[in-house]
Design an enzyme around this catalytic site. Structure first.
Site, PDB file in Angstrom:
ATOM      1  CB  THR A 125      76.267  -0.241  40.485  1.00 35.23           C
ATOM      2  OG1 THR A 125      76.149  -1.511  41.108  1.00 35.23           O
ATOM      3  CG2 THR A 125      75.554   0.768  41.370  1.00 35.23           C
ATOM      4  CG  ASP A 126      74.718  -5.410  39.647  1.00 35.56           C
ATOM      5  OD1 ASP A 126      75.329  -4.731  40.500  1.00 35.56           O
ATOM      6  OD2 ASP A 126      74.949  -6.631  39.467  1.00 35.56           O
ATOM      7  CD  GLU A 127      76.418  -3.227  44.858  1.00 34.16           C
ATOM      8  OE1 GLU A 127      76.099  -2.810  45.974  1.00 34.16           O
ATOM      9  OE2 GLU A 127      77.568  -3.603  44.581  1.00 34.16           O
ATOM     10  CE1 TYR A 153      78.677   2.540  44.933  1.00 40.09           C
ATOM     11  CE2 TYR A 153      77.688   0.353  44.981  1.00 40.09           C
ATOM     12  CZ  TYR A 153      78.384   1.332  44.312  1.00 40.09           C
ATOM     13  OH  TYR A 153      78.789   1.130  43.014  1.00 40.09           O
ATOM     14  CE  LYS A 157      77.194   4.561  40.923  1.00 43.76           C
ATOM     15  NZ  LYS A 157      78.245   5.411  40.270  1.00 43.76           N
TER      16      LYS A 157
HETATM   17  P1  NAD Z   1      87.013   3.023  42.931  1.00 48.44           P
HETATM   18  O1  NAD Z   1      86.573   3.281  44.325  1.00 48.44           O
HETATM   19  O2  NAD Z   1      88.110   2.076  42.663  1.00 48.44           O
HETATM   20  O3  NAD Z   1      87.438   4.406  42.242  1.00 48.44           O
HETATM   21  C1  NAD Z   1      86.702   5.577  42.404  1.00 48.44           C
HETATM   22  C2  NAD Z   1      87.580   6.752  41.956  1.00 48.44           C
HETATM   23  O4  NAD Z   1      86.788   7.960  42.084  1.00 48.44           O
HETATM   24  C3  NAD Z   1      88.826   6.942  42.805  1.00 48.44           C
HETATM   25  O5  NAD Z   1      89.942   7.164  41.975  1.00 48.44           O
HETATM   26  C4  NAD Z   1      88.525   8.186  43.641  1.00 48.44           C
HETATM   27  O6  NAD Z   1      89.684   8.949  43.957  1.00 48.44           O
HETATM   28  C5  NAD Z   1      87.602   8.942  42.706  1.00 48.44           C
HETATM   29  N1  NAD Z   1      86.721   9.872  43.455  1.00 48.44           N
HETATM   30  C6  NAD Z   1      86.011   9.592  44.582  1.00 48.44           C
HETATM   31  N2  NAD Z   1      85.360  10.705  44.978  1.00 48.44           N
HETATM   32  C7  NAD Z   1      85.663  11.680  44.085  1.00 48.44           C
HETATM   33  C8  NAD Z   1      85.284  13.041  43.952  1.00 48.44           C
HETATM   34  N3  NAD Z   1      84.471  13.632  44.841  1.00 48.44           N
HETATM   35  N4  NAD Z   1      85.758  13.756  42.907  1.00 48.44           N
HETATM   36  C9  NAD Z   1      86.592  13.174  42.008  1.00 48.44           C
HETATM   37  N5  NAD Z   1      86.997  11.890  42.089  1.00 48.44           N
HETATM   38  C10 NAD Z   1      86.529  11.155  43.112  1.00 48.44           C
HETATM   39  O7  NAD Z   1      85.680   2.599  42.155  1.00 48.44           O
HETATM   40  P2  NAD Z   1      85.501   1.638  40.895  1.00 48.44           P
HETATM   41  O8  NAD Z   1      85.316   0.261  41.373  1.00 48.44           O
HETATM   42  O9  NAD Z   1      86.539   1.965  39.881  1.00 48.44           O
HETATM   43  O10 NAD Z   1      84.082   2.138  40.371  1.00 48.44           O
HETATM   44  C11 NAD Z   1      83.976   3.147  39.362  1.00 48.44           C
HETATM   45  C12 NAD Z   1      82.515   3.379  39.043  1.00 48.44           C
HETATM   46  O11 NAD Z   1      81.917   2.164  38.589  1.00 48.44           O
HETATM   47  C13 NAD Z   1      81.681   3.821  40.248  1.00 48.44           C
HETATM   48  O12 NAD Z   1      80.781   4.796  39.814  1.00 48.44           O
HETATM   49  C14 NAD Z   1      80.960   2.567  40.686  1.00 48.44           C
HETATM   50  O13 NAD Z   1      79.720   2.880  41.299  1.00 48.44           O
HETATM   51  C15 NAD Z   1      80.758   1.858  39.356  1.00 48.44           C
HETATM   52  N6  NAD Z   1      80.665   0.380  39.397  1.00 48.44           N
HETATM   53  C16 NAD Z   1      81.636  -0.361  40.020  1.00 48.44           C
HETATM   54  C17 NAD Z   1      81.557  -1.750  40.003  1.00 48.44           C
HETATM   55  C18 NAD Z   1      82.633  -2.601  40.642  1.00 48.44           C
HETATM   56  O14 NAD Z   1      82.484  -3.827  40.670  1.00 48.44           O
HETATM   57  N7  NAD Z   1      83.721  -2.048  41.115  1.00 48.44           N
HETATM   58  C19 NAD Z   1      80.488  -2.374  39.361  1.00 48.44           C
HETATM   59  C20 NAD Z   1      79.508  -1.581  38.744  1.00 48.44           C
HETATM   60  C21 NAD Z   1      79.623  -0.197  38.767  1.00 48.44           C
HETATM   61  P1  TYD Z   2      82.464  -6.475  47.388  1.00 46.74           P
HETATM   62  O1  TYD Z   2      83.702  -6.802  46.631  1.00 46.74           O
HETATM   63  O2  TYD Z   2      82.533  -5.521  48.534  1.00 46.74           O
HETATM   64  O3  TYD Z   2      81.382  -6.004  46.300  1.00 46.74           O
HETATM   65  P2  TYD Z   2      79.787  -5.723  46.467  1.00 46.74           P
HETATM   66  O4  TYD Z   2      79.438  -5.648  47.889  1.00 46.74           O
HETATM   67  O5  TYD Z   2      79.646  -4.392  45.785  1.00 46.74           O
HETATM   68  O6  TYD Z   2      79.117  -6.838  45.733  1.00 46.74           O
HETATM   69  O7  TYD Z   2      81.841  -7.840  47.946  1.00 46.74           O
HETATM   70  C1  TYD Z   2      81.509  -8.908  47.088  1.00 46.74           C
HETATM   71  C2  TYD Z   2      80.855  -9.972  47.937  1.00 46.74           C
HETATM   72  O8  TYD Z   2      81.829 -10.514  48.836  1.00 46.74           O
HETATM   73  C3  TYD Z   2      79.720  -9.461  48.808  1.00 46.74           C
HETATM   74  O9  TYD Z   2      78.697 -10.452  48.870  1.00 46.74           O
HETATM   75  C4  TYD Z   2      80.355  -9.287  50.169  1.00 46.74           C
HETATM   76  C5  TYD Z   2      81.419 -10.371  50.193  1.00 46.74           C
HETATM   77  N1  TYD Z   2      82.621 -10.055  50.997  1.00 46.74           N
HETATM   78  C6  TYD Z   2      83.085 -10.980  51.971  1.00 46.74           C
HETATM   79  O10 TYD Z   2      82.492 -12.041  52.168  1.00 46.74           O
HETATM   80  N2  TYD Z   2      84.196 -10.651  52.685  1.00 46.74           N
HETATM   81  C7  TYD Z   2      84.871  -9.478  52.498  1.00 46.74           C
HETATM   82  O11 TYD Z   2      85.875  -9.228  53.217  1.00 46.74           O
HETATM   83  C8  TYD Z   2      84.416  -8.567  51.498  1.00 46.74           C
HETATM   84  C9  TYD Z   2      85.115  -7.278  51.237  1.00 46.74           C
HETATM   85  C10 TYD Z   2      83.284  -8.902  50.768  1.00 46.74           C
END
Ligand code: NAD
Ligand code: TYD
Length: 339
Positions: A125-127, A153, A157
């Site tokens: 992630t970019d975080e 988090y 990562k």
């Molecule tokens: P999500 O929380 O929707 O899904 C995570 C999945 O992983 C779930 O299905 C969960 O059951 C599974 N999981 C959790 N712990 C586990 C374990 N111990 N063993 C096996 N499975 C397990 O997350 P997401 O948003 O789909 O993110 C997927 C990946 O992409 C993550 O690695 C996250 O860091 C990365 N990512 C997400 C975003 C975003 O905006 N959502 C952006 C950049 C990177």
């Molecule tokens: P989120 O979807 O949790 O992603 P991330 O924290 O990984 O960027 O949040 C996106 C942005 O929205 C973040 O700046 C936090 C804000 N946010 C709110 O203002 N209210 C909310 O209820 C949530 C979940 C997030």
């Protein structure tokens, strides 16, 4: 190729399964997921009907189960999406983030080494880069921006990324890493900003905006992320990091207002609540490397992606209504009740 996709029942993992089944007809896909609160088998209902897909339930930190799977399946590629992914939850309880995101990645890499998997891709992630100031719009994250994490988090990562890079250097482990900005689209768990605001607006409930809503995120439609991961997994250089993002920076408050406008709901639903601890101000990705080396460019503009996403949540109410009426209701009360 036989591809292992971990975290396949979550938001991006499931979208990736559908991407592979629809676009990569020569590949066989095994999905692995522990089905935590964020994993939902209903999301994979259609995928499970495909003869090219198989689901295996399991935890990436469970060495015995992981090794048995690798021994049996002899994967050509492993893509690790599995993670604990929600910043707010990591602030409440970091332990499971460290276990899954760091030790789980290590377990997968050890199995991949033992069974000589030729290719491993870590979805990051970019975080991991921390945040950028609002008054320097010229600054963006590149692959050489120092790691500088803010939340448990992002720290977990980043730790996993460092471990992947250490395995590459020490063992010649054949891995790549991608770091994407915020995703949105179908099947996103309604604890994240966009689906949470859609669900609350539809129920005429307050929309909890943290702080003043001025934080900026760089939004990418989930399918564009999947296409990018696929390109890196097939053509990226071993040992390299690729940033993924589509130059779409938006303030939270503007996203929330846009959702209300699209749903025909009043802005009076917006409620400013106590800010997130350590809240990152701004994320912005410089995707030059992936676009120049691998020819990747985003294909869905935000104006179209947000409409597709809202339409999806409108058309798939049972999917998210079941989630918000269950265990999640307790989480919501804890997280927002006294905010
Ligand atoms: P999500 O929380 O929707 O899904 C995570 C999945 O992983 C779930 O299905 C969960 O059951 C599974 N999981 C959790 N712990 C586990 C374990 N111990 N063993 C096996 N499975 C397990 O997350 P997401 O948003 O789909 O993110 C997927 C990946 O992409 C993550 O690695 C996250 O860091 C990365 N990512 C997400 C975003 C975003 O905006 N959502 C952006 C950049 C990177
Ligand atoms: P989120 O979807 O949790 O992603 P991330 O924290 O990984 O960027 O949040 C996106 C942005 O929205 C973040 O700046 C936090 C804000 N946010 C709110 O203002 N209210 C909310 O209820 C949530 C979940 C997030």
């Amino acid at each position: 190729m036989k591809i292992l996709v971990t975290g396949c029942a979550g938001f991006i993992g499931a979208n990736h399964i559908y991407y592979l089944l629809d676009n990569c007809k020569d590949d066989e896909v095994v999905g692995f997921d522990a089905l935590t609160y964020a994993g939902n088998l209903e999301t994979l209902e259609t995928a499970i009907k495909s003869p090219r897909f198989r689901f295996v339930k399991g935890d990436i930190t469970d060495r015995e189960t992981v090794e048995k799977l690798f021994e049996k399946e002899r994967f050509d590629v492993v893509i690790n999406f599995a993670a604990e992914s929600h910043v707010d939850r990591s602030i409440e309880d970091p332990s499971v983030f460290l276990r899954t995101n760091i030790l789980g990645t290590q377990t997968l890499m050890d199995a991949a080494r033992k069974y000589e998997v030729p290719r491993f891709h870590q979805v990051s992630t970019d975080e991991v880069y921390g945040d950028l100031p609002l008054d320097r719009p010229d600054l963006m994250f590149t692959e050489t921006t120092p790691i500088h994490t803010s939340s448990p988090y992002s720290a977990s990562k980043a730790s996993a990324d460092l471990l992947v890079q250490a395995y590459c250097r020490t063992y010649g482990f054949p891995a790549t890493i991608s770091r994407c900005s915020n995703n949105y689209g179908p099947y996103q768990f309604p604890e994240k900003l966009i689906p949470l605001m859609i669900a609350n607006a539809l129920a005429d409930k307050p929309l909890p905006v943290y702080g003043e809503g001025l934080n900026v995120r760089d939004w990418l439609y989930v399918e564009d992320h999947c296409i990018a991961v696929d390109k890196v997994m097939r053509h990226g250089k071993i040992g390299e990091v690729y940033n993924i993002g589509g130059h779409n920076e938006m303030r939270n408050i503007d996203i929330v207002k846009l959702i209300l406008e699209k749903l025909g709901k009043p802005e009076s639903l917006i409620t400013f609540v106590t800010d997130r601890k350590g809240h990152d101000m701004r994320y912005a990705i410089d995707p030059t490397k992936i676009s120049e080396e691998l020819g990747w460019l985003p294909s869905t503009a935000f104006a179209d992606g947000i409409v597709k996403t809202i339409d999806w949540y409108l058309a798939n109410k049972p999917w998210w209504e079941r989630i918000i009426s269950g265990e999640y209701a307790k989480y919501y009360e804890q997280m927002y009740g006294s905010r």
